[in-house]
Each structure stands twice: as structure tokens, then as C-alpha cells.
Design a protein around this motif. Structure first.
Motif, PDB file in Angstrom:
ATOM      1  N   UNK A 144       9.150  -6.124  12.965  1.00  0.00           N
ATOM      2  CA  UNK A 144       7.894  -6.284  12.256  1.00  0.00           C
ATOM      3  C   UNK A 144       7.933  -5.669  10.876  1.00  0.00           C
ATOM      4  N   UNK A 145       7.290  -6.358   9.907  1.00  0.00           N
ATOM      5  CA  UNK A 145       7.147  -5.836   8.558  1.00  0.00           C
ATOM      6  C   UNK A 145       5.813  -5.116   8.435  1.00  0.00           C
ATOM      7  N   UNK A 146       5.818  -4.012   7.729  1.00  0.00           N
ATOM      8  CA  UNK A 146       4.608  -3.215   7.529  1.00  0.00           C
ATOM      9  C   UNK A 146       4.255  -3.230   6.055  1.00  0.00           C
ATOM     10  N   UNK A 147       2.960  -3.052   5.754  1.00  0.00           N
ATOM     11  CA  UNK A 147       2.474  -3.191   4.385  1.00  0.00           C
ATOM     12  C   UNK A 147       1.729  -1.930   3.979  1.00  0.00           C
ATOM     13  N   UNK A 148       1.878  -1.591   2.707  1.00  0.00           N
ATOM     14  CA  UNK A 148       1.202  -0.414   2.201  1.00  0.00           C
ATOM     15  C   UNK A 148       0.829  -0.573   0.754  1.00  0.00           C
ATOM     16  N   UNK A 149      -0.063   0.339   0.313  1.00  0.00           N
ATOM     17  CA  UNK A 149      -0.509   0.375  -1.074  1.00  0.00           C
ATOM     18  C   UNK A 149      -0.389   1.811  -1.555  1.00  0.00           C
ATOM     19  N   UNK A 150       0.201   2.005  -2.754  1.00  0.00           N
ATOM     20  CA  UNK A 150       0.334   3.369  -3.240  1.00  0.00           C
ATOM     21  C   UNK A 150       0.765   3.424  -4.681  1.00  0.00           C
ATOM     22  N   UNK A 151       0.907   4.661  -5.153  1.00  0.00           N
ATOM     23  CA  UNK A 151       1.309   4.905  -6.536  1.00  0.00           C
ATOM     24  C   UNK A 151       2.782   5.291  -6.561  1.00  0.00           C
ATOM     25  N   UNK A 152       3.532   4.740  -7.516  1.00  0.00           N
ATOM     26  CA  UNK A 152       4.952   5.019  -7.634  1.00  0.00           C
ATOM     27  C   UNK A 152       5.143   6.404  -8.256  1.00  0.00           C
ATOM     28  N   UNK A 153       5.803   7.285  -7.527  1.00  0.00           N
ATOM     29  CA  UNK A 153       6.035   8.645  -8.008  1.00  0.00           C
ATOM     30  C   UNK A 153       7.447   8.837  -8.559  1.00  0.00           C
ATOM     31  N   UNK A 154       8.422   8.111  -8.009  1.00  0.00           N
ATOM     32  CA  UNK A 154       9.808   8.292  -8.438  1.00  0.00           C
ATOM     33  C   UNK A 154      10.591   7.022  -8.127  1.00  0.00           C
ATOM     34  N   UNK A 155      11.488   6.683  -9.017  1.00  0.00           N
ATOM     35  CA  UNK A 155      12.366   5.525  -8.830  1.00  0.00           C
ATOM     36  C   UNK A 155      13.808   5.994  -9.011  1.00  0.00           C
ATOM     37  N   UNK A 156      14.657   5.703  -8.034  1.00  0.00           N
ATOM     38  CA  UNK A 156      16.068   6.063  -8.110  1.00  0.00           C
ATOM     39  C   UNK A 156      16.898   4.900  -7.578  1.00  0.00           C
ATOM     40  N   UNK A 157      18.210   4.911  -7.790  1.00  0.00           N
ATOM     41  CA  UNK A 157      19.037   3.816  -7.248  1.00  0.00           C
ATOM     42  C   UNK A 157      18.959   3.714  -5.728  1.00  0.00           C
ATOM     43  N   UNK A 158      18.671   4.819  -5.054  1.00  0.00           N
ATOM     44  CA  UNK A 158      18.641   4.787  -3.591  1.00  0.00           C
ATOM     45  C   UNK A 158      17.293   4.349  -3.028  1.00  0.00           C
ATOM     46  N   UNK A 159      16.195   4.643  -3.732  1.00  0.00           N
ATOM     47  CA  UNK A 159      14.899   4.317  -3.160  1.00  0.00           C
ATOM     48  C   UNK A 159      13.772   4.546  -4.126  1.00  0.00           C
ATOM     49  N   UNK A 160      12.544   4.300  -3.643  1.00  0.00           N
ATOM     50  CA  UNK A 160      11.314   4.475  -4.420  1.00  0.00           C
ATOM     51  C   UNK A 160      10.384   5.381  -3.616  1.00  0.00           C
ATOM     52  N   UNK A 161       9.812   6.366  -4.297  1.00  0.00           N
ATOM     53  CA  UNK A 161       8.884   7.294  -3.655  1.00  0.00           C
ATOM     54  C   UNK A 161       7.460   6.876  -3.990  1.00  0.00           C
ATOM     55  N   UNK A 162       6.623   6.693  -2.936  1.00  0.00           N
ATOM     56  CA  UNK A 162       5.227   6.296  -3.100  1.00  0.00           C
ATOM     57  C   UNK A 162       4.313   7.406  -2.589  1.00  0.00           C
ATOM     58  N   UNK A 163       3.194   7.602  -3.280  1.00  0.00           N
ATOM     59  CA  UNK A 163       2.056   8.330  -2.701  1.00  0.00           C
ATOM     60  C   UNK A 163       1.127   7.254  -2.168  1.00  0.00           C
ATOM     61  N   UNK A 164       1.283   6.942  -0.872  1.00  0.00           N
ATOM     62  CA  UNK A 164       0.614   5.752  -0.345  1.00  0.00           C
ATOM     63  C   UNK A 164      -0.626   6.105   0.464  1.00  0.00           C
ATOM     64  N   UNK A 165      -1.454   5.104   0.620  1.00  0.00           N
ATOM     65  CA  UNK A 165      -2.657   5.225   1.437  1.00  0.00           C
ATOM     66  C   UNK A 165      -2.278   5.143   2.921  1.00  0.00           C
TER      67      UNK A 165
END
Length: 511
Positions: A434-455
């Protein structure tokens, strides 16, 4: 990314399951209510079932917060608002134990100690203060009515020697009997003179004063009172010119050849102290000064404020180096050594209601409730619970407890690779379901991943938080910038990692 994912996973476990310190161990010792799932009463109740998602053999299902209760099929936990977690055959230690891999042991700084038996004396380390030895105290009293003509002792705590003058008394009532006696002596009437002398003795006129009157040929109207012992003036009750009466105390002289040391013994250790026990005292200001003595008596009564009992010791002070009020460290020791079972004090976890040590053996690390005795240096006596030669965890107990509580989230305790050891592309390839969905603000972007402050993400029952999601490729989502608000979707990868599928700006934030 690795450390952040670990922290995020720990946060998930704490929020979702209501993790409290000590939950891992405490859960195995309390009774649980009946549940909708069928509880297992024997190890391996799942009967070797295969998890279709992972292809691994399942021993049983359980709630990580209540690991002592096992279930033979998946379902909802009756204790927490969460699903039961499978325990796999390749990650489960022996019944009730926790396996620690050598790598994890090194990372947590875990040290072991061996339970040993040693001979030690019943020595108590306590503190005490010096006091006057009241058994050596003497009082200087007046036996007649008179007046303080001169006071030689001017203030309390003044040192005096035996025979040194304390006060001079003017006694007018002694003048008449002495003149009568002297007149009878001069008349030659020996019988009447003897009767007069007897009356003077009845009036407490000292024989020495009578002899002095005979020698001088006139009545003596003063008497000098002297100190009966070497010591200090503990009390001084009069001043110059004061009137005194029979039985009135003029001064109290405390001897200093011996002093009392009143030591405070904890109520729990009262059975280890007894009269006659040898004692060694050291002055706190100079530990080179040592004094030997013995326990004179154990005073009755327990202080409600300090929960201690007072032991009265007697110390030799003929050199005069001790004075009342000195704080001293006291060691009460017994002559015969006693065999005791000892572990490092740091290995004992005290919860207030019980004491626990973590015992390491072939079945992994297990908590064992012990009864503790007294502390001897940096070791603690164990009365019951463990045996000589067993290994106990001497450091890192609380980290082990936390790791064990999070075993369902971070399977490091089973010695399996952690999810962060996978590369993001590998995780993406293995992701599914299953795919999950979220909404948030991007805090950090790196080659390995993205950090969100999500709801909050209701599908996973996640609260609002900040966490990192892996990228399927290092060059994925090139248009996403820090500060943007975005909608994103993700799937669970192998081992509990989460990999992004799509990220789209949703407006707001920095463009």
C-alpha cells in the motif's frame, strides 16, 4: 540519514505504543486481561507459520509493550491501539531473554561483571560528632548561704585544671560559730570547745577552715571553691556579687580525658551495630588523625527526621586534641570476616519497590529480581536471586531496556542488519504494498532522502512529526527545495524503511 531514521523510528514506537521506562521488563510480571486473539501458553505457539510478506518463519505474535503475553495469530493488541507484531525464529532469543550482537554490545558500551563471593567484615561507614563525656562531668556547688566575693572563672568553655580556683564566697553566717569556738579554746574548756567544733561541722564549715582559724586566731569569713577535675567550664551559673544558697550549682566542669562520639547509624543497618564493637574515627578536616575506641551503647529510639539510630562511642582524648562538636567519619568493624555474594553497585537497578540485575547467559540477557544487602565500597551484597559465577550487566542496562522495548521497530537485538544499511535504490526495488500519502514542509534535501515536517498520517496512525524518507534514486525529485510545502506519497520498504514515490509542491512556503 541512518541516525535520523533510528531516532524517528524510536519516536514512532514511543508515541504509538505509549512507551514508559521499564515497560519491557515490567510487562512480563503482571497479569493480562482476556483478548480477542487467542493467547499462547507455550513457546512457539504459531506452530512455525510463514509470514507471507517476508517469507520468514513466525514463532508467535506479541505486543512489544507487553512481551510476556504471546498470541498464535495476528490481530489487534488488547493493550495498546496497535497491531500485534510477529516474532521471527531468526531474531528471537531464548524464552524471556534478549540477544545482543557483539557489534551492538560495543556500540552501547555494555560491560559484564562476574558475581563473586568474598570475605568481608561487618564494617559500617557512618558519621558522628563529638560531645562531652557526661560521666566525667563534675559540679561545683555551694553548701551554705553566702555571696560571690570574686569569680575566677569568667566564661563558659574556659579551660581549668584540677584544684584551680573557680570562685571565692563570703559567708557571714560562719563568723559567729568560729568566734565562739576560738573563745572556748582560749578558756581552756575542751569539752565545750569540742561541742562547738561539732556544731561548726554541722554547719558545713570545712575542717581546713577551722584549722586555719585556730592558726590565725580569728574567724575566717571566706571560702574558695576549686575545680575537682581537669577540663572546661561547661556551665557557669553566677556572676560577681551574686547570692548563693545551699545546693546551688555555681559551675559545671566537663572532663576531657575521654569524649563521646555520637554516630548516626541508618535504621536499616541497626542489626550490624552492637555494644563493644571496635571503632576507628577520623577527623574530617585531617584524615591523618585517627582515634580508636569502642561502641559504649546503642541509644534507644529512632530519629523520625533522619531515620537513624545513635550509637555512643568512647574515645581516648588524653592528648586533648578532640573538642566537642567535631565532625568525624566513623568505621565500625567486626573482628570476624563474613562470606558475602557481591556484584558491582552499578549493576543493580533499583525501582523503589524492588531491585533488578540483568543476568547474561546462554538464553540471552534476562532481568532477575534480587534482594540486596549492604554496600561494601563500590560493590553491593546480594542476598538472593543470583549465584556465584553468573555474569551480570555492569553498564548499559538502561540502553538494553530501551533497545528491548523497541525490538519490533529496530531488529538490531536479533543481530540482523538494520534497515539503514540498505541503499535507497535497493529499498525502492523491494518496496511494495500500500502507498501512503502525506502533506508537509520540506526541511532538508540530500542525495539519500528528503526530510519533511509532516502533518498526521491517519493511515499509519502517525502524529505530526519530522522524519526523513528515502529517495528511490539520488537524482529523484530535482525540483523540490527546502522550505516548500509539498504533497508526497511513499511505500514501506524491506525492514521498515520508507521510500518516496512522488513529491509535488502544494503551494505556500518558498518557491
Amino acid at each position: 540519514m541512518k541516525s535520523r531514521f533510528v531516532l524517528n523510528a524510536i519516536a514512532l514506537a514511543i508515541v504509538g505504543a505509549g512507551l514508559a521506562y521499564g515497560g519491557y521488563w515490567a510487562g512480563s510480571h503482571r497479569k493480562m486481561p482476556e483478548t480477542s486473539a487467542s493467547a499462547s501458553t507455550v513457546s512457539g505457539a504459531a506452530g512455525g507459520k510463514i509470514d507471507p510478506k517476508t517469507g520468514r518463519k513466525v514463532l508467535y505474535w506479541h505486543d512489544p509493550m507487553v512481551p510476556g503475553q504471546k498470541f498464535d495469530k495476528p490481530g489487534k493488541s488488547p493493550f495498546m491501539d496497535m497491531d500485534l507484531v510477529p516474532v521471527y525464529a531468526d531474531e528471537a532469543g531464548a524464552e524471556g531473554g534478549v540477544k545482543i550482537s557483539p557489534t551492538l554490545q560495543q556500540n552501547l558500551g555494555i560491560r559484564y561483571a562476574t558475581v563473586r563471593r568474598a570475605q568481608s567484615t561487618d564494617a559500617l561507614e557512618v558519621v558522628g560528632t563529638t560531645q562531652f563525656d557526661e560521666s566525667l562531668a563534675e559540679v561545683v556547688q555551694s553548701r551554705i548561704t553566702g555571696y560571690i566575693d570574686r569569680l575566677y572563672a569568667r566564661a563558659p568553655m574556659q579551660r581549668v585544671k584540677r584544684g584551680e580556683r573557680i570562685a571565692s564566697l563570703f559567708v557571714p553566717d560562719w563568723i559567729g560559730p568560729q568566734e565562739e569556738y576560738l573563745a572556748l579554746k582560749r578558756s581552756g574548756n575542751e569539752a565545750l570547745a569540742a561541742a562547738s567544733a561539732q556544731r561548726m561541722r554541722a554547719l558545713s564549715i570545712p575542717p581546713g577552715l577551722i584549722a586555719k582559724a585556730e592558726q590565725a586566731g580569728k574567724a575566717q569569713d571566706h571560702i574558695t571553691l576549686a575545680s575537682p577535675v581537669n577540663g572546661v567550664i561547661a556551665e557557669l551559673s553566677v556572676r560577681d556579687g551574686a547570692m548563693v544558697s545551699p545546693g546551688m550549682t555555681i559551675a559545671k566542669v566537663a572532663g576531657l580525658d575521654k569524649v563521646w562520639l555520637v554516630a548516626e547509624i541508618p535504621e536499616a543497618m541497626l542489626g550490624s551495630a552492637r555494644p563493644g564493637m571496635a571503632a576507628e574515627a577520623m577527623f574530617s578536616g585531617d584524615q591523618r588523625r585517627k582515634y580508636s575506641g569502642r561502641v559504649r551503647e546503642i541509644l534507644p529510639g529512632v530519629s523520625t527526621a533522619t531515620r537513624t539510630v545513635q550509637a555512643r562511642l568512647e574515645l581516648d582524648n588524653r592528648d586533648g586534641s578532640l573538642t566537642p562538636g567535631m565532625l568525624m567519619r566513623v568505621r565500625l568493624g567486626a573482628e570476624k570476616p563474613v562470606s558475602r555474594l557481591l556484584v558491582p553497585t552499578e549493576a543493580v537497578i533499583s525501582t523503589g519497590k524492588r531491585s533488578v540485575v540483568l543476568v547474561a547467559g546462554d538464553n540471552g540477557i534476562q532481568p532477575v529480581t534480587v534482594a540486596t544487602g549492604r554496600d561494601i565500597g563500590e560493590e553491593t551484597e546480594i542476598l538472593t536471586g543470583v549465584m556465584e559465577g553468573q555474569k551480570v550487566v555492569a553498564s548499559g542496562q538502561f540502553l538494553i531496556d530501551s533497545e528491548a522495548s523497541l525490538k519490533a521497530v529496530l531488529p538490531k537485538l536479533a543481530g540482523t542488519p538494520v534497515p539503514q544499511q540498505q541503499s535507497a535504490p535497493q529499498a525502492a526495488q523491494q518496496s511494495g504494498g500500500q502507498a501512503y500519502h502525506g502533506v508537509g514542509k520540506v526541511e532538508k534535501v540530500s542525495p539519500e532522502g528528503i526530510t519533511f515536517s509532516h502533518q498526521p498520517i491517519p493511515e499509519l496512525k502517525w502524529p505530526a512529526m519530522t522524519m526523513e524518507f528515502g529517495k528511490p534514486r539520488s537524482d529523484a525529485f530535482p525540483d523540490i527545495k527546502v522550505g516548500q510545502d509539498a504533497k508526497f506519497s511513499f511505500k514501506e520498504g524491506k525492514g521498515g524503511s520508507y521510500v518516496l514515490e512522488s513529491v509535488k509542491p502544494s503551494g505556500g512556503g518558498r518557491k
